[in-house]
Motif scaffolding. Structure first.
Motif, PDB file in Angstrom:
ATOM      1  N   HIS A 338       0.803  -1.221   0.000  1.00  0.00           N
ATOM      2  CA  HIS A 338       0.000   0.000   0.000  1.00  0.00           C
ATOM      3  C   HIS A 338       0.838   1.274   0.000  1.00  0.00           C
ATOM      4  O   HIS A 338       0.285   2.373   0.114  1.00  0.00           O
ATOM      5  N   GLY A 339       2.138   1.118  -0.135  1.00  0.00           N
ATOM      6  CA  GLY A 339       2.979   2.295  -0.300  1.00  0.00           C
ATOM      7  C   GLY A 339       3.287   3.046   0.966  1.00  0.00           C
ATOM      8  O   GLY A 339       3.567   4.262   0.912  1.00  0.00           O
ATOM      9  N   PHE A 340       3.263   2.408   2.112  1.00  0.00           N
ATOM     10  CA  PHE A 340       3.623   3.075   3.363  1.00  0.00           C
ATOM     11  C   PHE A 340       5.104   2.873   3.640  1.00  0.00           C
ATOM     12  O   PHE A 340       5.645   1.775   3.453  1.00  0.00           O
ATOM     13  N   CYS A 341       5.722   3.914   4.105  1.00  0.00           N
ATOM     14  CA  CYS A 341       7.167   3.870   4.337  1.00  0.00           C
ATOM     15  C   CYS A 341       7.476   3.065   5.599  1.00  0.00           C
ATOM     16  O   CYS A 341       7.031   3.437   6.689  1.00  0.00           O
ATOM     17  N   PRO A 342       8.230   1.980   5.492  1.00  0.00           N
ATOM     18  CA  PRO A 342       8.549   1.177   6.672  1.00  0.00           C
ATOM     19  C   PRO A 342       9.414   1.930   7.676  1.00  0.00           C
ATOM     20  O   PRO A 342       9.347   1.664   8.873  1.00  0.00           O
ATOM     21  N   LYS A 343      10.214   2.887   7.172  1.00  0.00           N
ATOM     22  CA  LYS A 343      11.019   3.682   8.086  1.00  0.00           C
ATOM     23  C   LYS A 343      10.129   4.603   8.911  1.00  0.00           C
ATOM     24  O   LYS A 343      10.315   4.776  10.112  1.00  0.00           O
ATOM     25  N   GLN A 344       9.143   5.200   8.211  1.00  0.00           N
ATOM     26  CA  GLN A 344       8.198   6.064   8.899  1.00  0.00           C
ATOM     27  C   GLN A 344       7.400   5.296   9.943  1.00  0.00           C
ATOM     28  O   GLN A 344       7.172   5.768  11.055  1.00  0.00           O
ATOM     29  N   LEU A 345       6.991   4.076   9.594  1.00  0.00           N
ATOM     30  CA  LEU A 345       6.186   3.272  10.517  1.00  0.00           C
ATOM     31  C   LEU A 345       7.032   2.593  11.591  1.00  0.00           C
ATOM     32  O   LEU A 345       6.469   1.943  12.483  1.00  0.00           O
ATOM     33  N   ASP A 346       8.361   2.726  11.475  1.00  0.00           N
ATOM     34  CA  ASP A 346       9.278   2.131  12.453  1.00  0.00           C
ATOM     35  C   ASP A 346       9.158   0.610  12.485  1.00  0.00           C
ATOM     36  O   ASP A 346       9.101  -0.007  13.542  1.00  0.00           O
ATOM     37  N   ILE A 347       9.118   0.030  11.273  1.00  0.00           N
ATOM     38  CA  ILE A 347       9.016  -1.438  11.206  1.00  0.00           C
ATOM     39  C   ILE A 347      10.205  -2.047  10.467  1.00  0.00           C
ATOM     40  O   ILE A 347      10.162  -3.206  10.065  1.00  0.00           O
ATOM     41  N   LEU A 348      11.268  -1.264  10.298  1.00  0.00           N
ATOM     42  CA  LEU A 348      12.480  -1.835   9.744  1.00  0.00           C
ATOM     43  C   LEU A 348      13.139  -2.737  10.789  1.00  0.00           C
ATOM     44  O   LEU A 348      12.843  -2.622  11.982  1.00  0.00           O
ATOM     45  N   PRO A 349      14.022  -3.649  10.388  1.00  0.00           N
ATOM     46  CA  PRO A 349      14.653  -4.550  11.354  1.00  0.00           C
ATOM     47  C   PRO A 349      15.313  -3.779  12.493  1.00  0.00           C
ATOM     48  O   PRO A 349      15.958  -2.740  12.282  1.00  0.00           O
ATOM     49  N   GLN A 350      15.186  -4.260  13.700  1.00  0.00           N
ATOM     50  CA  GLN A 350      15.744  -3.584  14.875  1.00  0.00           C
ATOM     51  C   GLN A 350      17.266  -3.555  14.849  1.00  0.00           C
ATOM     52  O   GLN A 350      17.891  -2.708  15.487  1.00  0.00           O
ATOM     53  N   THR A 351      17.869  -4.472  14.100  1.00  0.00           N
ATOM     54  CA  THR A 351      19.336  -4.532  14.029  1.00  0.00           C
ATOM     55  C   THR A 351      19.904  -3.456  13.110  1.00  0.00           C
ATOM     56  O   THR A 351      21.120  -3.260  13.056  1.00  0.00           O
ATOM     57  N   GLN A 361      14.708   1.816   0.207  1.00  0.00           N
ATOM     58  CA  GLN A 361      15.145   2.817  -0.770  1.00  0.00           C
ATOM     59  C   GLN A 361      16.311   2.297  -1.602  1.00  0.00           C
ATOM     60  O   GLN A 361      16.348   2.479  -2.827  1.00  0.00           O
ATOM     61  N   LEU A 362      17.256   1.616  -0.946  1.00  0.00           N
ATOM     62  CA  LEU A 362      18.411   1.079  -1.659  1.00  0.00           C
ATOM     63  C   LEU A 362      18.002   0.014  -2.680  1.00  0.00           C
ATOM     64  O   LEU A 362      18.638  -0.130  -3.723  1.00  0.00           O
ATOM     65  N   SER A 363      16.953  -0.731  -2.371  1.00  0.00           N
ATOM     66  CA  SER A 363      16.499  -1.771  -3.296  1.00  0.00           C
ATOM     67  C   SER A 363      15.608  -1.207  -4.394  1.00  0.00           C
ATOM     68  O   SER A 363      15.090  -1.966  -5.222  1.00  0.00           O
ATOM     69  N   LYS A 364      15.442   0.125  -4.384  1.00  0.00           N
ATOM     70  CA  LYS A 364      14.629   0.823  -5.388  1.00  0.00           C
ATOM     71  C   LYS A 364      13.174   0.371  -5.382  1.00  0.00           C
ATOM     72  O   LYS A 364      12.501   0.350  -6.407  1.00  0.00           O
ATOM     73  N   GLN A 365      12.715  -0.032  -4.176  1.00  0.00           N
ATOM     74  CA  GLN A 365      11.307  -0.416  -4.037  1.00  0.00           C
ATOM     75  C   GLN A 365      10.511   0.645  -3.274  1.00  0.00           C
ATOM     76  O   GLN A 365       9.376   0.444  -2.920  1.00  0.00           O
ATOM     77  N   CYS A 366      11.165   1.790  -3.025  1.00  0.00           N
ATOM     78  CA  CYS A 366      10.519   2.850  -2.263  1.00  0.00           C
ATOM     79  C   CYS A 366       9.412   3.480  -3.104  1.00  0.00           C
ATOM     80  O   CYS A 366       9.584   3.721  -4.308  1.00  0.00           O
ATOM     81  N   HIS A 367       8.312   3.803  -2.486  1.00  0.00           N
ATOM     82  CA  HIS A 367       7.189   4.419  -3.185  1.00  0.00           C
ATOM     83  C   HIS A 367       7.281   5.940  -3.176  1.00  0.00           C
ATOM     84  O   HIS A 367       6.355   6.612  -3.615  1.00  0.00           O
TER      85      HIS A 367
END
Length: 455
Positions: A338-351, A361-367
């Motif tokens: 649905h195009g929500f930013c995982p960084k904004q939602l704070d759901i990127l890996p904790q590591t 963004q690096l994988s060029k899948q950013c919306h």
């Protein structure tokens, strides 16, 4: 048919059980517990006051087929003027009161009687002893243990088979003979085959009375232990039998000694029972997990995985998961879709380091939402619009349905609105409870037990 010598022998042979015994036989319009009805009942009751016999044709308010008439000899004309079961229920209840029901294939007779009483708005809860099982134990050398085989084996003479009192007479003769021939095994065998088990002598009179009052049907048993202000809660398919089975557990005497009161609340079926139970207990908070969207200190909406307990809320849960890892994986897939930013939602890996580049963004899948994170109102609206698409553990879709559960005996039914695995209550709130969740899943796998009224 009934021989007085047999009856007096059995009066003595049943005495060690220290409880009334009722030998019963019933005849019916067929073998379907829910569609067919009783046409005759006969019994012999043994108690401290003596021996009582009873025999009665019953108007089934239901046609008797030619096959059943040929089998039993009971015709529609014979029962046309007979009383209905409701007319004899009071008299019959007194004869069955506090007794162990003894019958050949006792489950059939007991269930027919129990459901007949239920249609009259009454409960019947009895211990049972099946003479088929008793015969198998006492006479294991024989292959067949149906009543015809027993009649032939013991040379029992009856004027007619498949009439209730004739079959009761056959059982009294068999039991009288067996009590003499198998005297060494008699008491042990009877104790073994009382189902679900004899009431122990150590059980208090008050609890004994309360357990006997439990309906033998779906419901919730509330158990108050000494020193506790809230009851323990048990959802049971057969409240009476389930509590009686507790007598067989290790340390049962200590467990029952701590109980002050037992109460049963009848339910239409498993969903109704689970919803009723949720009023009295709280599910473990770590049983399941869900997603909550909350604002951080910068007023940015973020996704939080939280334990899902037994709770009422203004809305159904956004996703239901058996483990936090499953929730995190589903949340990432949902955000990507649905195009929500995982960084904004704070759901990127904790590591991932705080200042590290965003892997999406690096994988060029950013919306492309990151440059526009200041538009919090739009993001919040988007979250609300699509949050309902988060998956429900083990379900193929996120239903929004009206469902109904019906008692197959009385025809009574209850209806609920179901959305995203939560049930809407009368006050408009949404109930989510682990036991209700499981009952819904189980019932929706069995189309006959629950009906979907609308989507």
């Amino acid at each position: 048919m009934l021989r007085s010598d047999d009856l007096h022998i059995l009066q003595q042979q049943f005495d060690f059980l220290n409880t009334p015994i009722v030998i019963v036989d019933t005849e019916a319009t067929g073998g379907n517990l829910y569609l067919d009805r009783l046409t005759e009942i006969a019994l012999v009751r043994f108690d401290k006051n003596g021996i009582t016999t009873y025999q009665q044709l019953i108007n089934p308010e239901h046609g008797i087929s030619a096959f059943i008439e040929d089998l039993t000899g009971i015709s529609n004309e014979m029962v046309a003027d007979a009383p209905r079961f409701a007319d004899i229920a009071d008299e019959l209840a007194l004869l069955l009161q506090d007794a162990i029901l003894v019958a050949h294939n006792s489950r059939f007779d007991y269930q027919f009687l129990r459901l007949a009483f239920k249609r009259c708005g009454r409960n019947l809860s009895m211990l049972q002893l099946c003479t088929v099982k008793l015969s198998r134990q006492l006479y294991p050398q024989f292959f067949k243990h149906n009543l015809d085989s027993i009649i032939e084996r013991f040379d029992i003479h009856l004027p007619q088979r498949h009439r209730a009192m004739a079959d009761v007479a056959a059982l009294t003769q068999f039991l009288s003979h067996a009590s003499h021939e198998k005297a060494e095994q008699w008491q042990t065998a009877l104790r073994k085959h009382v189902n679900p088990g004899l009431f122990p002598q150590w059980l208090s009179h008050g609890l004994r009375k309360q357990i006997k009052a439990l309906p033998d049907e779906y419901g919730v048993v509330l158990i108050w232990h000494a020193g506790s202000s809230e009851p323990k809660v048990r959802v049971c398919e057969h409240m009476f039998q389930d509590m009686c089975q507790k007598f067989q557990a290790k340390q049962a005497q200590d467990w029952f000694a701590s109980i002050e009161r037992i109460q049963g609340i009848s339910a239409i079926g498993p969903i109704d029972a689970a919803i009723t139970a949720s009023r009295y207990h709280h599910a473990q908070k770590n049983a399941f997990y869900t997603i909550a969207f909350v604002a951080n200190e910068r007023h940015q909406m973020q996704a939080k995985i939280r334990p899902l307990a037994s709770e009422h809320a203004d809305t159904p849960p956004f996703g239901v998961f058996a483990h936090p890892k499953a929730a995190k994986k589903a949340l990432l897939e949902w955000a990507r879709k649905h195009g929500f930013c995982p960084k904004q939602l704070d759901i990127l890996p904790q590591t991932l380091a705080h200042d590290a580049s965003c892997p999406i963004q690096l994988s060029k899948q950013c919306h492309g939402l990151c440059p526009h994170l200041s538009a919090e109102a739009a993001i919040e609206q988007g979250l609300q619009a699509f949050a309902h698409e988060l998956p429900i553990a083990g379900w193929q879709s996120k239903w929004s349905h009206h469902i109904s559960e019906t008692d197959p005996v009385t025809g009574m039914s209850k209806q609920w609105t179901l959305s995203r695995s939560a049930v809407q209550c009368e006050d408009g709130s949404w109930l989510w409870d682990a036991a209700v969740f499981q009952a819904l899943k189980d019932s929706l796998r069995k189309p006959k037990s629950v009906h979907v009224l609308s989507a």
